[in-house]
Design a protein around this motif. Structure first.
Motif, PDB file in Angstrom:
ATOM      1  N   MET A  52     -27.939  -5.848 -11.362  1.00  0.00           N
ATOM      2  CA  MET A  52     -26.974  -6.942 -11.213  1.00  0.00           C
ATOM      3  C   MET A  52     -26.914  -7.351  -9.745  1.00  0.00           C
ATOM      4  N   ASN A  53     -27.119  -8.651  -9.476  1.00  0.00           N
ATOM      5  CA  ASN A  53     -27.079  -9.099  -8.090  1.00  0.00           C
ATOM      6  C   ASN A  53     -25.632  -9.280  -7.616  1.00  0.00           C
ATOM      7  N   ASP A  54     -25.480  -9.515  -6.318  1.00  0.00           N
ATOM      8  CA  ASP A  54     -24.136  -9.583  -5.725  1.00  0.00           C
ATOM      9  C   ASP A  54     -23.322 -10.752  -6.266  1.00  0.00           C
ATOM     10  N   GLU A  55     -23.969 -11.881  -6.516  1.00  0.00           N
ATOM     11  CA  GLU A  55     -23.248 -13.059  -7.005  1.00  0.00           C
ATOM     12  C   GLU A  55     -22.598 -12.781  -8.355  1.00  0.00           C
ATOM     13  N   LEU A  56     -23.363 -12.175  -9.261  1.00  0.00           N
ATOM     14  CA  LEU A  56     -22.826 -11.864 -10.585  1.00  0.00           C
ATOM     15  C   LEU A  56     -21.796 -10.742 -10.502  1.00  0.00           C
ATOM     16  N   ALA A  57     -22.056  -9.753  -9.647  1.00  0.00           N
ATOM     17  CA  ALA A  57     -21.115  -8.641  -9.493  1.00  0.00           C
ATOM     18  C   ALA A  57     -19.760  -9.141  -8.995  1.00  0.00           C
ATOM     19  N   GLN A  58     -19.773 -10.029  -7.997  1.00  0.00           N
ATOM     20  CA  GLN A  58     -18.522 -10.564  -7.464  1.00  0.00           C
ATOM     21  C   GLN A  58     -17.792 -11.393  -8.515  1.00  0.00           C
ATOM     22  N   ALA A  59     -18.549 -12.143  -9.307  1.00  0.00           N
ATOM     23  CA  ALA A  59     -17.934 -12.944 -10.363  1.00  0.00           C
ATOM     24  C   ALA A  59     -17.263 -12.051 -11.403  1.00  0.00           C
ATOM     25  N   CYS A  60     -17.890 -10.918 -11.719  1.00  0.00           N
ATOM     26  CA  CYS A  60     -17.289  -9.977 -12.670  1.00  0.00           C
ATOM     27  C   CYS A  60     -15.995  -9.394 -12.110  1.00  0.00           C
ATOM     28  N   ILE A  61     -16.014  -9.030 -10.840  1.00  0.00           N
ATOM     29  CA  ILE A  61     -14.815  -8.476 -10.197  1.00  0.00           C
ATOM     30  C   ILE A  61     -13.673  -9.490 -10.234  1.00  0.00           C
TER      31      ILE A  61
END
Length: 315
Positions: free
Chosen positions: A1-10
């Protein structure tokens, strides 16, 4: 999972009711599943933000709050960031549809393009060899039996059968096929539409294929065929032209060998009348001339496409 998707999940893990005992994700959110997802995030700062948001923006049950530390420890041992997207899919549906789903699609397309680029850069196509018995029928049977594991294997088999080059008005395709009369493999010259119809008959069923939940669409996707694979990696099949014989690997050599069937034994009686004609009539019984003519004929057979620069004059 890249940072963009990870931040969106958070950012989407808010206003959730979090329970202690693990249940299927589609039923309720458990503290363990949250921690498993968060510990799967590689970026430490994003992961720390997510852990800090659990109590800050969500409602924990009494048991979940009591067992917070134990759940954190257990989740750290089973990291899986994909759990976060599933949680949002069932428990923050609007956010999932508007933010997460487009990002998943974007990442999927990026990975697919990256994989295709890598294959195009590293894959070395096979050469068409008429002594190699593979045909489109063999590919069709392998595909039907689920023997292909990935696209690379399909491309490699197709390069043993097919290529194309630019014609005067449209592309010309050369495809290997079986000549039943001569009992041998030959190269057929065909137009694009005819070849595409043949490739469409090869439906691909990858071995051990996993179900990919990229979307919630219930519609059945179109079956993957060899035509799709061919068009995807078309550069691996392209030649710049064709000649009878060429040493240039970018040019199709039309001559792929004589149509013959190798005999186990030679019946010289069948040839004797022709050998006698050459020796007694053309060579007039001269052994040296007879030997020269046989060598002259043999040289032409052994060196197709080349000029011997010698001709026999009969008087």
């Amino acid at each position: 999972m890249n940072d963009e998707l990870a931040q969106a999940c958070i950012d989407g893990l808010k206003n959730l009711e979090i329970h202690n005992y693990p249940q299927p994700i589609n039923m309720e959110v458990s503290l363990l599943s949250i921690f498993c997802g968060l510990y799967g995030i590689a970026n430490e700062s994003i992961r720390a933000e997510g852990i800090g948001n659990i109590r800050k923006f969500n409602k924990l049950s009494a048991n979940a709050d009591k067992n917070y530390g134990q759940a954190s420890s257990n989740g750290e041992r089973k990291p899986n960031p994909c759990i976060l997207t599933k949680i949002l899919r069932y428990h923050n549906k609007d956010y999932y549809e508007q933010i997460i789903k487009p990002l998943l699609k974007k990442n999927y397309e990026a990975k697919k393009k990256e994989k295709q680029t890598l294959i195009n850069q590293t894959l070395i196509p096979n050469k068409i060899d008429l002594q190699d018995g593979i045909t489109l029928l063999d590919m069709q049977e392998k595909a039907a039996n689920g023997e292909y594991e990935n696209e690379e294997q399909i491309v490699m088999d197709l390069t043993r059968l097919l290529l194309y080059y630019e014609g005067e008005t449209e592309d010309i395709y050369a495809i290997k096929g079986y000549d039943a009369i001569c009992d041998t493999q030959v190269l057929y010259q065909k137009l694009e539409g005819t070849v595409y119809k043949q490739l469409e008959k090869i439906n691909i069923n990858f071995k051990n294929k996993k179900i990919d939940e990229k979307s919630d669409d219930k519609k059945e996707s179109k079956p993957l065929t060899a035509k799709h694979i061919f068009k995807k990696y078309a550069s691996k099949f392209a030649k710049k032209g064709c000649k009878f014989i060429s040493e240039d690997p970018k040019i199709l050599t039309v001559f792929q060998g004589y149509k013959y069937k190798k005999l186990d034994t030679i019946e010289y009686e069948c040839l004797q009348m022709y050998l006698d004609l050459i020796k007694e009539t053309i060579a007039a019984g001269d052994e040296r001339v007879y030997e020269y003519i046989l060598n002259w004929i043999a040289w032409m057979i052994q060196n197709p496409g080349k000029k011997s620069r010698a001709a026999i004059v009969l008087q």
